[in-house]
Scaffold this motif. Sequence first.
Motif, PDB file in Angstrom:
ATOM      1  N   LEU A 117       3.871 -64.988  -1.151  1.00  7.88           N
ATOM      2  CA  LEU A 117       3.785 -64.314   0.115  1.00  7.88           C
ATOM      3  C   LEU A 117       2.023 -64.610   0.572  1.00  7.88           C
ATOM      4  N   LEU A 118       1.499 -64.376  -0.204  1.00  6.49           N
ATOM      5  CA  LEU A 118      -0.199 -64.580   0.333  1.00  6.49           C
ATOM      6  C   LEU A 118      -0.333 -65.660   1.055  1.00  6.49           C
ATOM      7  N   ALA A 119       0.325 -66.783   0.665  1.00  6.49           N
ATOM      8  CA  ALA A 119       0.074 -68.181   1.141  1.00  6.49           C
ATOM      9  C   ALA A 119       0.742 -68.073   2.698  1.00  6.49           C
ATOM     10  N   ILE A 120       1.942 -67.390   2.848  1.00 10.13           N
ATOM     11  CA  ILE A 120       2.550 -67.431   4.140  1.00 10.13           C
ATOM     12  C   ILE A 120       1.797 -66.420   5.129  1.00 10.13           C
ATOM     13  N   VAL A 121       1.110 -65.375   4.500  1.00 10.62           N
ATOM     14  CA  VAL A 121       0.296 -64.394   5.201  1.00 10.62           C
ATOM     15  C   VAL A 121      -1.001 -64.934   5.720  1.00 10.62           C
ATOM     16  N   LYS A 122      -1.636 -65.876   5.119  1.00 13.02           N
ATOM     17  CA  LYS A 122      -2.833 -66.545   5.509  1.00 13.02           C
ATOM     18  C   LYS A 122      -2.468 -67.618   6.151  1.00 13.02           C
ATOM     19  N   ASP A 123      -1.388 -68.229   6.304  1.00 14.19           N
ATOM     20  CA  ASP A 123      -0.969 -69.219   7.062  1.00 14.19           C
ATOM     21  C   ASP A 123      -0.667 -68.543   8.668  1.00 14.19           C
ATOM     22  N   LEU A 124      -0.018 -67.466   8.738  1.00 16.60           N
ATOM     23  CA  LEU A 124       0.321 -66.708   9.900  1.00 16.60           C
ATOM     24  C   LEU A 124      -0.994 -66.164  10.617  1.00 16.60           C
ATOM     25  N   LYS A 125      -1.583 -65.800   9.546  1.00 12.98           N
ATOM     26  CA  LYS A 125      -3.302 -65.314  10.227  1.00 12.98           C
ATOM     27  C   LYS A 125      -3.865 -66.547  10.641  1.00 12.98           C
ATOM     28  N   THR A 127       9.871 -54.087   0.733  1.00 12.89           N
ATOM     29  CA  THR A 127      11.136 -54.352  -0.290  1.00 12.89           C
ATOM     30  C   THR A 127      10.136 -55.832  -0.908  1.00 12.89           C
ATOM     31  N   ILE A 128       9.380 -56.495  -0.241  1.00 13.69           N
ATOM     32  CA  ILE A 128       8.840 -57.617  -0.658  1.00 13.69           C
ATOM     33  C   ILE A 128       7.709 -57.589  -1.745  1.00 13.69           C
ATOM     34  N   GLN A 129       7.920 -58.267  -2.683  1.00 13.42           N
ATOM     35  CA  GLN A 129       6.841 -57.877  -3.688  1.00 13.42           C
ATOM     36  C   GLN A 129       5.795 -58.951  -3.492  1.00 13.42           C
ATOM     37  N   PRO A 130       4.361 -58.389  -3.761  1.00 11.16           N
ATOM     38  CA  PRO A 130       3.272 -59.254  -3.462  1.00 11.16           C
ATOM     39  C   PRO A 130       2.896 -60.104  -4.406  1.00 11.16           C
ATOM     40  N   GLY A 131       2.787 -61.291  -3.906  1.00 10.76           N
ATOM     41  CA  GLY A 131       2.532 -62.752  -4.972  1.00 10.76           C
ATOM     42  C   GLY A 131       1.908 -63.649  -4.380  1.00 10.76           C
ATOM     43  N   LYS A 132       1.723 -64.751  -5.021  1.00 11.31           N
ATOM     44  CA  LYS A 132       0.849 -66.088  -4.456  1.00 11.31           C
ATOM     45  C   LYS A 132       1.945 -66.765  -3.270  1.00 11.31           C
ATOM     46  N   PRO A 182      -2.848 -52.355  -6.413  1.00  5.95           N
ATOM     47  CA  PRO A 182      -4.248 -53.103  -6.619  1.00  5.95           C
ATOM     48  C   PRO A 182      -4.146 -54.464  -6.263  1.00  5.95           C
ATOM     49  N   VAL A 183      -2.713 -55.148  -6.477  1.00  5.84           N
ATOM     50  CA  VAL A 183      -2.518 -56.612  -6.172  1.00  5.84           C
ATOM     51  C   VAL A 183      -2.779 -56.748  -4.618  1.00  5.84           C
ATOM     52  N   TRP A 184      -2.318 -55.604  -3.698  1.00  2.00           N
ATOM     53  CA  TRP A 184      -2.398 -55.563  -2.103  1.00  2.00           C
ATOM     54  C   TRP A 184      -4.153 -56.091  -1.649  1.00  2.00           C
ATOM     55  N   ARG A 185      -4.988 -55.825  -2.453  1.00  2.45           N
ATOM     56  CA  ARG A 185      -6.328 -56.374  -2.159  1.00  2.45           C
ATOM     57  C   ARG A 185      -6.747 -57.377  -2.168  1.00  2.45           C
ATOM     58  N   HIS A 186      -5.965 -58.789  -2.457  1.00  2.00           N
ATOM     59  CA  HIS A 186      -5.917 -59.829  -2.409  1.00  2.00           C
ATOM     60  C   HIS A 186      -5.367 -60.187  -0.714  1.00  2.00           C
ATOM     61  N   PHE A 187      -4.504 -59.203  -0.004  1.00  2.00           N
ATOM     62  CA  PHE A 187      -3.905 -59.378   1.079  1.00  2.00           C
ATOM     63  C   PHE A 187      -4.945 -58.820   2.385  1.00  2.00           C
TER      64      PHE A 187
END
Length: 407
Positions: free
Chosen positions: A99-107, A92-97, A122-127
């Motif tokens: 969310l991407l910042a959070i994912v990067k930080d946790l990784k 349900t979470i929309q991919p965006g900047k 296509p936007v998920w490719r950034h993740f």
Amino acid sequence: MYFYAARQPILDRDKNLIGYELLFRDGVKNVFPEIDGNEATTRLIEGSQFNFGLEDLTGDKPAYINFTLDTLLKGYPTLLGKDTVVVEILETIQPGKRLLAIVKDLKEKGYTMALDDYIHQPVWRHFYPFVDIIKIDFLSCDIDTIKQIVADLKPYPHLKLLAEKVETYEVYHQALELGFDYFQGFFFSKPEMIQSKALPPSQMALAELLYETSTLDMDLKKITEVFERDVNLSYKLLRYSNSAAFVRRSEISTIKQALIVLGANEIKKLLSLLFAAQMSADKPTELIRLSLTRARFSELLAISHGQFKDTGMAFLTGMMSLMDAILDESMQSVMKKLPLSNEIKAALLNDEGLLASYLNLVKFYEQGNWPAANELTEKLALGGKVPDAYHEAISWVNEQMQIMIDE
């Protein structure tokens, strides 16, 4: 206040356990649909930290936990150790900047990241560089779309594909052929018609039984308990007691009854044979763990319900409920080999009777199907004791599995 949660196993291509998805519930009456995702995640983490404990539910395996955007922004994943949790990003979470910042930080902090119920965009490719696992729902996603996702992800070999809602062997086999790495669902409770497996019983349990049966006055209660904690030994006992060499007056309903039917001399003969034929083949540990959980949970329900004089019938029904998957053989074939009572066979083959109701309630807990569990609990008039029985069953099985590990 009690902490209630269920778990669903996640297996690899060899059916080895790699983790559990934790499924939240809010007590006996308040089922999951009445609670929003933020509250469910918050209370699941709170409960796992301060009440039941993740290690009690998942052992040494990671817990797959759904996180909403709000709980990710609040940094809740970092309340759990990076080796104890897989952070699932809800569909349900929309991919965006943000969310991407959070994912990067946790990784970067060392957390394992997963996209839950993945919808191909296509936007998920950034993740992709920061994600480890992509979960695809085989019930809601058509096969052509799944094939397209698999093809598009080939440039990202680090990504592991997890098939969700795998309910049948056919779907499991399809996912295997498509190259999926992990599987979640109840495919392993269905028969896989490949070959019949000869599974070795626990060496420690065998040694313990040989010791117990070496005395002049055998302790039937102790011997029964050892058999009840080893699925493979119980199967072999029942198979042996169905031999043409024994004349039975009635079908068998419990482990204790099978032992009485055989008698001391035949029990000793059986154990000597098994000990001599001990092999080194690996046991599908998670299936055995789940079998024992079903057995103990069913038994506790029967004790609470008070409808059976011998609650060992419920234990044996739960224990045998996954024997088709353990042996890669149809349940019909397994039942033909075992001298079980008609009541147990009716539950396992036809989903009939009170024993089947106990087993269904156990399965609802495994699936996190709280509305169905709550409805059946009320129908059986079991009250508020069911969640406690579930937790007690898990604790009991953890103790039994530790004994097997330490052998």
